[in-house]
Design an enzyme around this catalytic site. Sequence first.
Site, PDB file in Angstrom:
ATOM      1  N   SER A 143       0.872  -1.177   0.000  1.00  0.00           N
ATOM      2  CA  SER A 143       0.000   0.000   0.000  1.00  0.00           C
ATOM      3  C   SER A 143       0.904   1.221   0.000  1.00  0.00           C
ATOM      4  O   SER A 143       2.098   1.123   0.326  1.00  0.00           O
ATOM      5  CB  SER A 143      -0.873   0.000   1.273  1.00  0.00           C
ATOM      6  OG  SER A 143      -1.499   1.246   1.479  1.00  0.00           O
ATOM      7  N   TYR A 155      -1.788  -0.894  10.551  1.00  0.00           N
ATOM      8  CA  TYR A 155      -1.881  -1.094   9.110  1.00  0.00           C
ATOM      9  C   TYR A 155      -0.605  -0.623   8.424  1.00  0.00           C
ATOM     10  O   TYR A 155      -0.029  -1.326   7.583  1.00  0.00           O
ATOM     11  CB  TYR A 155      -3.094  -0.337   8.563  1.00  0.00           C
ATOM     12  CG  TYR A 155      -3.350  -0.554   7.094  1.00  0.00           C
ATOM     13  CD1 TYR A 155      -3.996  -1.697   6.643  1.00  0.00           C
ATOM     14  CD2 TYR A 155      -2.958   0.392   6.147  1.00  0.00           C
ATOM     15  CE1 TYR A 155      -4.240  -1.904   5.287  1.00  0.00           C
ATOM     16  CE2 TYR A 155      -3.197   0.205   4.800  1.00  0.00           C
ATOM     17  CZ  TYR A 155      -3.835  -0.943   4.371  1.00  0.00           C
ATOM     18  OH  TYR A 155      -4.065  -1.143   3.032  1.00  0.00           O
TER      19      TYR A 155
END
Length: 250
Positions: A143, A155
């Site tokens: 990401s 995350y």
Amino acid sequence: MNGISDGVAVVTGAAGGIGRAAAERFAEEGARVVAADVDGDGIEETIDEIESAGGEATAVETDVTDEGSVAALIEAAEESYGVPDMAFNNAGIEGDHAPLAEQSIEDWDRTIAVNQTGVWLCLKEELAAMADDGGGRIVNTASIAGLAAAGPGPYVASKHGVIGLTRVAAAQYGPEGVRVNAVCPGVINTEMVARSAEEMGEQMQAFIDAKPLGRMGQPEEVASAVVWLCSDDASFVTGHPLVIDGGYMA
């Protein structure tokens, strides 16, 4: 794309979003697809979409946080079609959006287990199988959060870890004929992003507005990049985190 047709592609997180789009694109390019996800009903829908378009695919319900489940996935792929030529390790979760000091240990453990340990477990099985078979191509989903503080702490940490694993795997298994890359999507129009948008409110729109292209990406746009990385057209690309974000990181 060159080198995709007649190959075997394993896709995790294939019940929806980027994973489903990638599974469908691999099949469109002529690969036989093994669609894996913890969501059994979702992957059956993916299989239906592929088969209705004339492709060939099979579903394997898989929990990427469980070593035995991941081993069974690769075994099922080999039994169905042969040793995978390609793998897209895409399964992931967004976790809790609370500030770092307010995160729970439960959310930290769960996010790392799915996003980082899950990729590692998949890599272990895929790398061993591909190296023994003469080579292969792997793409991991990271990401822009793997390159910057673009999200909640667990995350972001997990996605930085994915890029690290990608580079180590590429360095160690390149001599065995295995290429390993990562994709780093920005804000993509998926159910995960929709859930995040509900929590983040105006902050999510700010992410979108900050992109030079001024819009969300579509799962199919990421899928195209994934399949390209697995093709012979990307034969000299390995260890690379490919940013697909509409220019946000620029």
